[in-house]
Design a protein around this motif. Structure first.
Motif, PDB file in Angstrom:
ATOM      1  N   ILE A 194      -9.905  -6.891   3.169  1.00  0.00           N
ATOM      2  CA  ILE A 194      -8.499  -7.044   2.791  1.00  0.00           C
ATOM      3  C   ILE A 194      -7.645  -6.846   4.041  1.00  0.00           C
ATOM      4  O   ILE A 194      -7.813  -5.852   4.754  1.00  0.00           O
ATOM      5  N   ALA A 195      -6.721  -7.756   4.280  1.00  0.00           N
ATOM      6  CA  ALA A 195      -5.802  -7.631   5.415  1.00  0.00           C
ATOM      7  C   ALA A 195      -4.804  -6.502   5.151  1.00  0.00           C
ATOM      8  O   ALA A 195      -4.399  -6.271   4.001  1.00  0.00           O
ATOM      9  N   ASP A 196      -4.399  -5.825   6.207  1.00  0.00           N
ATOM     10  CA  ASP A 196      -3.406  -4.752   6.088  1.00  0.00           C
ATOM     11  C   ASP A 196      -2.122  -5.256   5.438  1.00  0.00           C
ATOM     12  O   ASP A 196      -1.454  -4.511   4.713  1.00  0.00           O
ATOM     13  N   SER A 197      -1.786  -6.500   5.669  1.00  0.00           N
ATOM     14  CA  SER A 197      -0.552  -7.065   5.119  1.00  0.00           C
ATOM     15  C   SER A 197      -0.595  -7.196   3.589  1.00  0.00           C
ATOM     16  O   SER A 197       0.445  -7.371   2.961  1.00  0.00           O
ATOM     17  N   ASP A 198      -1.770  -7.102   2.982  1.00  0.00           N
ATOM     18  CA  ASP A 198      -1.894  -7.209   1.523  1.00  0.00           C
ATOM     19  C   ASP A 198      -1.863  -5.857   0.822  1.00  0.00           C
ATOM     20  O   ASP A 198      -1.765  -5.799  -0.402  1.00  0.00           O
ATOM     21  N   ILE A 199      -1.935  -4.775   1.573  1.00  0.00           N
ATOM     22  CA  ILE A 199      -2.036  -3.438   0.978  1.00  0.00           C
ATOM     23  C   ILE A 199      -0.800  -3.087   0.159  1.00  0.00           C
ATOM     24  O   ILE A 199      -0.916  -2.518  -0.926  1.00  0.00           O
ATOM     25  N   ASP A 200       0.396  -3.425   0.632  1.00  0.00           N
ATOM     26  CA  ASP A 200       1.617  -3.081  -0.119  1.00  0.00           C
ATOM     27  C   ASP A 200       1.619  -3.727  -1.505  1.00  0.00           C
ATOM     28  O   ASP A 200       1.962  -3.072  -2.490  1.00  0.00           O
ATOM     29  N   ASP A 201       1.249  -5.006  -1.582  1.00  0.00           N
ATOM     30  CA  ASP A 201       1.188  -5.691  -2.884  1.00  0.00           C
ATOM     31  C   ASP A 201       0.170  -5.020  -3.797  1.00  0.00           C
ATOM     32  O   ASP A 201       0.408  -4.859  -4.995  1.00  0.00           O
ATOM     33  N   LEU A 202      -0.974  -4.651  -3.229  1.00  0.00           N
ATOM     34  CA  LEU A 202      -2.006  -3.994  -4.026  1.00  0.00           C
ATOM     35  C   LEU A 202      -1.543  -2.617  -4.493  1.00  0.00           C
ATOM     36  O   LEU A 202      -1.866  -2.198  -5.605  1.00  0.00           O
ATOM     37  N   ASN A 203      -0.757  -1.932  -3.676  1.00  0.00           N
ATOM     38  CA  ASN A 203      -0.240  -0.620  -4.072  1.00  0.00           C
ATOM     39  C   ASN A 203       0.729  -0.720  -5.246  1.00  0.00           C
ATOM     40  O   ASN A 203       0.782   0.175  -6.085  1.00  0.00           O
ATOM     41  N   LEU A 230      -5.061  -6.065 -10.870  1.00  0.00           N
ATOM     42  CA  LEU A 230      -5.401  -5.488  -9.567  1.00  0.00           C
ATOM     43  C   LEU A 230      -6.690  -6.093  -9.025  1.00  0.00           C
ATOM     44  O   LEU A 230      -6.742  -6.534  -7.872  1.00  0.00           O
ATOM     45  N   LEU A 231      -7.722  -6.145  -9.843  1.00  0.00           N
ATOM     46  CA  LEU A 231      -9.000  -6.688  -9.384  1.00  0.00           C
ATOM     47  C   LEU A 231      -8.889  -8.173  -9.054  1.00  0.00           C
ATOM     48  O   LEU A 231      -9.461  -8.641  -8.058  1.00  0.00           O
ATOM     49  N   ASP A 232      -8.140  -8.925  -9.863  1.00  0.00           N
ATOM     50  CA  ASP A 232      -7.942 -10.354  -9.583  1.00  0.00           C
ATOM     51  C   ASP A 232      -7.239 -10.556  -8.244  1.00  0.00           C
ATOM     52  O   ASP A 232      -7.582 -11.461  -7.479  1.00  0.00           O
ATOM     53  N   ARG A 233      -6.263  -9.706  -7.956  1.00  0.00           N
ATOM     54  CA  ARG A 233      -5.535  -9.827  -6.686  1.00  0.00           C
ATOM     55  C   ARG A 233      -6.455  -9.513  -5.506  1.00  0.00           C
ATOM     56  O   ARG A 233      -6.412 -10.198  -4.480  1.00  0.00           O
ATOM     57  N   VAL A 234      -7.289  -8.489  -5.643  1.00  0.00           N
ATOM     58  CA  VAL A 234      -8.244  -8.154  -4.586  1.00  0.00           C
ATOM     59  C   VAL A 234      -9.193  -9.329  -4.364  1.00  0.00           C
ATOM     60  O   VAL A 234      -9.471  -9.712  -3.222  1.00  0.00           O
ATOM     61  N   ARG A 235      -9.671  -9.923  -5.439  1.00  0.00           N
ATOM     62  CA  ARG A 235     -10.566 -11.077  -5.309  1.00  0.00           C
ATOM     63  C   ARG A 235      -9.860 -12.249  -4.639  1.00  0.00           C
ATOM     64  O   ARG A 235     -10.458 -12.987  -3.863  1.00  0.00           O
TER      65      ARG A 235
END
Length: 92
Positions: free
Chosen positions: A13-22, A47-52
């Motif tokens: 996961i890119a660091d730029s995606d962490i905020d959305d996942l949070n 959450l899991l769909d977004r990670v995928r």
């Protein structure tokens, strides 16, 4: 960040995606606190769909340590509650 979804494998996961996942992680925590099984299930799957979606799969034979382990899609509310840290499932 290397993330493992239990039973599915690892993704990067890119660091730029962490905020959305949070944001999704916070919504999942709220659903657990409210005890609403339907909302919990919806938020866990989101959450899991977004990670995928944002994650780049690592090869099956990769031996990289996971920095984060997420529950499987069929996890119970109690199982996920036990996995929650001070900052939810996803630190940051």
């Amino acid at each position: 960040m290397i993330v493992r979804i239990m039973g599915e494998g690892q993704v990067t996961i890119a660091d730029s995606d962490i905020d959305d996942l949070n944001v999704l992680d916070g919504e999942l925590e709220s659903a657990i606190e409210s005890g609403d099984e339907g909302v919990f299930r919806e938020k866990l799957h989101a959450l899991l769909d977004r990670v995928r979606h944002v994650g780049k799969p690592l090869p099956d034979d990769s031996l990289e340590p996971s920095e984060l382990i997420l529950p499987p899609a069929d996890a119970s509310m109690d199982e996920v509650r036990q996995m929650l840290g001070d900052s939810g499932l996803i630190p940051g």
